[in-house]
Scaffold this active site. Structure first.
Site, short mmCIF file in Angstrom:
data_model
loop_
_atom_site.label_atom_id
_atom_site.label_comp_id
_atom_site.label_asym_id
_atom_site.label_seq_id
_atom_site.Cartn_x
_atom_site.Cartn_y
_atom_site.Cartn_z
N HIS A 53 1.56 -5.73 -18.57
CA HIS A 53 2.16 -7.02 -18.92
C HIS A 53 3.12 -6.78 -20.08
CE1 HIS A 53 -1.95 -8.78 -17.44
NE2 HIS A 53 -1.19 -8.33 -16.44
N ILE A 54 4.29 -6.27 -19.78
CA ILE A 54 5.21 -5.75 -20.80
C ILE A 54 6.01 -6.90 -21.42
CG2 ILE A 54 7.01 -4.05 -21.27
CD1 ILE A 54 6.22 -2.91 -18.39
#
Length: 559
Positions: free
Chosen positions: A470-471
């Site tokens: 989940h950048i």
């Protein structure tokens, strides 16, 4: 080779993941010309499914998505391909795909909204930063995204709604029903909010429980970037794939005038446009901006303040695996169906990380088989232990918030890939704020195991945090141009016609999977662009929070 498509458009979108594709469709519906440029290949769903079914590494979710030399992405198993260079002090082994549709081909389809407090953690709790707008401002775009994808879930999650979910909840598997029953009175176990069909929707069937959501739903019961691309193409969006954009070209005023890309043979192509939108992920987007150095912008595009790539965030996880005192048989239904949300918000956020607790429903057969064979166990003992593990083994993990820190960042490594482009490099760490949240979550782990009659408890080590791909944060939006990359609509501070549509723009990570937040913010950007160009007015601000508080007077965040 790349498709034959126009070499100019009103909107040039770089990246064809779920966020960029959904924004492209919204813009194209106004009659504007929209061109998506995708670095990776276009792989049919049937081929991906076949790769998964034929893979010798069924637990390796990246095996159906090999990296290609002309658009490499990180691969760690069976060997690290070193595309994402690690600078430490803590490894950040992000996995993502560069292909038409992007990484959401193999997501869990979680479509959580933030809770209202997530937008104001600096004001409320004295940590992190505030978003440039609040929950009510984003709520109509959450709703818009959910209506497109077909989202369903529990309303008991602290995220107020102006309208019901467009989709009912997916049926809860037996194992998770037992978890809910046995934890009742201590923990409220709720259905995850997911973009997964519980009924026929948009021509796609309901979930039938294949239990392979990651790496691929074989029947397209869950929404993903490949579907988003199909929807974009259906309304007139054009696309060129195998188009690895390596440079944004600008004029004397700093306006972006072209995107230059390599085809697989390293021929250079130039695409002109009126408005450019970088819609790659939170690693490849800053990489492109940093690669686009010029005499005028010596540190790269949108980077006069040296903020591009900084504030890297994800959701570190630790977990507990244990054996329940009854047969539950994980492996039927979705892989991640339920969770506990009591610790997502509250005054404790001033001291330590909030978190969600997510229950795994992944079949234990493959993992248990490999472990037993590795231990040299065969015959009758193998059969007995495999049966026990498959029936009783359970797992619960934390999903922890990381605060923005400029020292956590993506920059450029000295090493170059096969196309001669500098590889991205990650500087990452786990701070005390997140570590304290992890230690608090372990208390919940222990209580859950006790309530399930758990034995053979196996905690992950304190220094063994998994990331969740989940950048966030590397293109942070804000109100202060000195410490952010773009404004509240994703427009770069230094370039009037350059926008970002990516989870990278999210200024904080909260506790929920970043995809829906990224989509909602991008749809809000789309409404702004349409209004700026003489289209329909932006959606009105929602009054959902006040309405929801009136209808849910008993809900309150954890103290």
């Amino acid at each position: 080779m790349a498709d034959t498509t126009p070499n100019s458009a009103d909107y040039v979108i770089i990246g064809s993941g779920i966020i960029g594709a959904m924004l492209a469709a919204k813009l194209a519906k106004t009659g504007a010309s929209v061109l998506m440029l995708e670095a990776g290949p276009n792989i049919p769903r049937g081929e991906i499914v076949a790769r998964f079914r034929n893979s010798p590494r069924r637990s390796d979710w990246m095996s159906p998505y090999p990296s290609v030399d002309s658009a490499p992405h990180p691969i760690y198993r069976p060997e690290d391909n070193h595309h994402l260079v690690q600078a430490g002090p803590y490894p950040y082994k992000a996995e993502y795909m560069r292909m038409v549709g992007g990484t959401s081909w193999h997501w869990a389809a979680h479509a959580w909204r933030n809770v209202p407090g997530d937008f104001k953690i600096k004001s409320l709790y004295g940590v992190g930063v505030d978003w440039p707008f609040d929950y009510d401002e984003l709520e109509p775009y959450y709703q818009e995204a959910e209506a497109i994808m077909g989202v369903g879930g529990s309303t008991a999650t602290g995220s107020p709604r102006s309208q019901p979910f467009p989709m009912g909840e997916v049926a809860i598997p037996y194992a998770m029903q037992r978890v809910r029953d046995r934890l009742a009175g201590t923990f409220d176990v709720v259905n995850n909010t997911v973009a997964r069909n519980s009924r026929t929707f948009d021509g796609r069937p309901p979930c039938c429980g294949n239990n392979s959501c990651q790496p691929i739903c074989p029947i397209d019961a869950q929404y993903h970037g490949g579907i988003a691309v199909q929807q974009a193409l259906a309304v007139g969006v054009k696309m060129t794939y195998l188009a690895n954009v390596f440079q944004l070209e600008h004029d004397a005023q700093g306006r972006i005038v072209a995107a230059n890309y390599y085809d697989p043979d390293k021929n250079v192509h130039r695409v002109a446009g009126k408005t450019f939108i970088v819609a790659a992920n939170g690693i490849e987007s800053p990489r492109l901006l940093l690669l686009s150095k010029s005499e005028k912008f010596k540190q790269g595009i949108a980077n006069d303040n040296d903020m591009v790539g900084r504030h890297l965030m994800d959701h570190p996880s630790t977990s507990l695996t244990f054996d329940a005192d009854e047969d539950v048989w994980l492996g039927r239904g979705p892989q991640s169906p339920v969770s506990i949300n009591a610790m997502r918000d509250g005054d404790f956020r001033g001291e330590y990380s909030p978190y969600r607790l997510d229950f795994t429903n992944i079949s234990r057969v493959d993992g248990a088989t490999n472990s037993l064979l590795k231990a040299g166990i065969y015959g009758k003992e193998f059969a007995e232990k495999l049966r026990h593990a498959s029936a009783r083994e359970m797992n619960v993990k934390s999903v922890l918030e990381v605060l923005p820190d400029p020292e956590r960042r993506i920059d450029l490594a000295d090493e170059k890939d096969a196309m001669g482009l500098q590889k991205p490099r990650a500087h990452y760490s786990i701070d005390d704020y997140t570590f304290k949240g992890h230690k608090r979550a372990q208390k919940d782990f222990a209580k859950i195991a006790q309530l399930m009659g758990g034995t053979n408890l196996r905690y992950t080590k304190d220094d063994d945090f998994a990331n969740n791909q989940h950048i966030c944060g590397t293109l942070s939006m804000g109100t202060d141009s000195a410490v952010s990359v773009c404004d509240e609509f994703g427009r770069a501070w230094n370039h009037a016609n350059l926008y970002f549509a990516s989870t990278g723009v999210l200024p904080t990570s909260s506790t929920c999977n970043s995809t829906l937040n990224g989509i909602a913010v991008a749809l809000r950007t789309g409404a702004h662009l349409i209004a700026e160009n003489g289209g329909a007015a932006m959606l009105p601000r929602s009054n959902t929070l006040a309405t929801w508080k009136r209808l849910n007077p008993l809900w309150k965040p954890a103290a």
